[in-house]
Design an enzyme around this catalytic site. Sequence first.
Site, short mmCIF file in Angstrom:
data_model
loop_
_atom_site.label_atom_id
_atom_site.label_comp_id
_atom_site.label_asym_id
_atom_site.label_seq_id
_atom_site.Cartn_x
_atom_site.Cartn_y
_atom_site.Cartn_z
N ILE A 12 0.84 -1.20 0.00
CA ILE A 12 0.00 0.00 0.00
C ILE A 12 0.87 1.25 0.00
O ILE A 12 0.60 2.21 -0.72
CB ILE A 12 -0.97 -0.01 1.19
CG1 ILE A 12 -1.83 -1.26 1.18
CG2 ILE A 12 -1.86 1.24 1.15
CD1 ILE A 12 -2.77 -1.39 2.39
N ALA A 81 3.86 1.77 7.86
CA ALA A 81 4.72 0.66 8.25
C ALA A 81 4.03 -0.26 9.26
O ALA A 81 3.60 0.18 10.32
CB ALA A 81 6.02 1.19 8.85
N SER A 84 1.53 -7.12 8.64
CA SER A 84 0.10 -7.10 8.31
C SER A 84 -0.54 -8.43 7.94
O SER A 84 -1.73 -8.47 7.66
CB SER A 84 -0.13 -6.11 7.16
OG SER A 84 0.50 -6.57 5.98
N THR A 133 -6.65 -0.55 9.92
CA THR A 133 -7.41 -1.61 9.25
C THR A 133 -8.79 -1.77 9.85
O THR A 133 -9.02 -1.45 11.02
CB THR A 133 -6.64 -2.94 9.38
OG1 THR A 133 -7.46 -4.01 8.90
CG2 THR A 133 -6.31 -3.25 10.83
N ASP A 134 -9.72 -2.33 9.05
CA ASP A 134 -11.05 -2.63 9.57
C ASP A 134 -11.04 -3.83 10.51
O ASP A 134 -12.01 -4.06 11.26
CB ASP A 134 -12.04 -2.87 8.42
CG ASP A 134 -11.63 -4.00 7.48
OD1 ASP A 134 -10.58 -4.63 7.68
OD2 ASP A 134 -12.38 -4.24 6.50
N GLU A 135 -9.95 -4.58 10.53
CA GLU A 135 -9.90 -5.78 11.35
C GLU A 135 -9.93 -5.49 12.85
O GLU A 135 -10.21 -6.38 13.66
CB GLU A 135 -8.68 -6.63 10.99
CG GLU A 135 -8.72 -7.15 9.57
CD GLU A 135 -7.71 -8.24 9.28
OE1 GLU A 135 -7.46 -9.07 10.18
OE2 GLU A 135 -7.18 -8.27 8.16
N TYR A 159 -2.48 -9.90 14.90
CA TYR A 159 -2.32 -8.75 14.00
C TYR A 159 -3.32 -7.66 14.33
O TYR A 159 -2.94 -6.50 14.55
CB TYR A 159 -2.49 -9.18 12.54
CG TYR A 159 -2.79 -8.02 11.62
CD1 TYR A 159 -1.87 -6.98 11.46
CD2 TYR A 159 -3.99 -7.95 10.92
CE1 TYR A 159 -2.15 -5.89 10.64
CE2 TYR A 159 -4.27 -6.87 10.09
CZ TYR A 159 -3.36 -5.85 9.95
OH TYR A 159 -3.64 -4.77 9.14
N SER A 160 -4.61 -7.99 14.36
CA SER A 160 -5.61 -6.95 14.57
C SER A 160 -5.50 -6.35 15.98
O SER A 160 -5.76 -5.15 16.17
CB SER A 160 -7.02 -7.48 14.32
OG SER A 160 -7.31 -8.60 15.11
N LYS A 163 -2.78 -3.77 15.82
CA LYS A 163 -3.22 -2.56 15.14
C LYS A 163 -4.22 -1.78 16.01
O LYS A 163 -4.20 -0.53 16.03
CB LYS A 163 -3.86 -2.91 13.79
CG LYS A 163 -2.86 -3.37 12.75
CD LYS A 163 -1.83 -2.31 12.39
CE LYS A 163 -2.43 -1.15 11.62
NZ LYS A 163 -1.37 -0.19 11.17
N PRO A 214 -5.70 -22.67 -2.72
CA PRO A 214 -6.21 -23.06 -1.40
C PRO A 214 -7.21 -22.04 -0.85
O PRO A 214 -6.94 -20.83 -0.82
CB PRO A 214 -4.95 -23.11 -0.55
CG PRO A 214 -4.02 -22.12 -1.20
CD PRO A 214 -4.32 -22.19 -2.67
N ASN A 258 -14.72 -15.01 -0.18
CA ASN A 258 -13.43 -15.45 -0.72
C ASN A 258 -13.64 -16.36 -1.93
O ASN A 258 -12.89 -16.28 -2.92
CB ASN A 258 -12.64 -16.19 0.35
CG ASN A 258 -12.10 -15.26 1.42
OD1 ASN A 258 -12.11 -14.04 1.27
ND2 ASN A 258 -11.64 -15.84 2.52
#
Length: 352
Positions: A12, A81, A84, A133-135, A159-160, A163, A214, A258
């Site tokens: 990004i 940075a 992610s 992030t939206d997460e 991760y979320s 963030k 996958p 997905n």
Amino acid sequence: MTILVTGGAGFIGSNFVLDWLKTSDEPVVTLDALTYAGNLENLAALKNDARHTFVKGDICDRALVDQLLNQHRPRALVHFAAESHVDRSISGPGAFMRTNIEGTYTLLEAARAHWSGLSEEDKAAWRFHHVSTDEVYGSLTPEAAPFSETNTYEPNSPYSASKAASDHLVRAWHHTYGLPVVTTNCSNNYGPFHFPEKLIPLMIVNALAGKALPIYGDGKNVRDWLYVTDHASAIRAVLKGGRVGETYNIGGWNEMTNLDIVHTVCALLDELRPDAAGSYTRLITYVKDRPGHDRRYAIDARKVERELGWRPAETFATGIRKTVQWYLDNPEWVARVQSGAYRDWVTQQYQA
């Protein structure tokens, strides 16, 4: 006038830097540690562009960040940075705690020290733009309304969670110290230069190689998809006109499962690069779901449209076609990333 961009050699960040210098002559200083997902080759088009300065370094290095702020005196710091990849955060959360939390803290403290020494006029104009992030909002049920900026934070992965912590730090540095910040929480990005461990580039690259495609679980996890240059234009809009201390959700208005994403990619490849063995859908394979896999994300992006007049320019149909075509047109980039040869780019670019 200059801006400092952290993580500007990542997916990004590099798209933002390229887009910024297409639309503005304001110089950019890019700071990136060039970890596995940072690729200076993404910025190859700027090699001889005097408006761009690249610095290899870690956002946790306070002395380096202080030096860059003092030397270049940017009017804004745009903070991309981050570690992610959710899968990587599950197997190795430590790097996420360091970069996303400690790194953001280091930047905030350096920014606060720099900002405190500015004139009142320059203080008022200065910005710390935090890209998130939206997460951080957790998972939505199928019938729930999309995430708004007032949703409760309910992160479900390392991760979320990291963030979410960084978002809270940014908010606290504004309310406690007065640092002029804005935060944007985006949905899933896609487009050129996307590291091929994420869903869309992985499907493209694997399909072209005749490898399995996958899909976790039943493939019905839903995400909102945002073309990366639309994200770049949204950040420009928020940096220019966003209200200090506010959060803006940036989404593409494209909720898809997905499985639908993979079928769309296969259909485009069937059209643009047909395989004599038959449709690429034959390669779809279902695998065990990952731990804590959020079922649905969706972004309500009405606030940024209402306040700043921003809407995405790309539909999913136009954006995914551009993305698939980019990967077809850039096999050398893909090959160098897959082989690890992209790491040699720094040496090639900066050899004496």
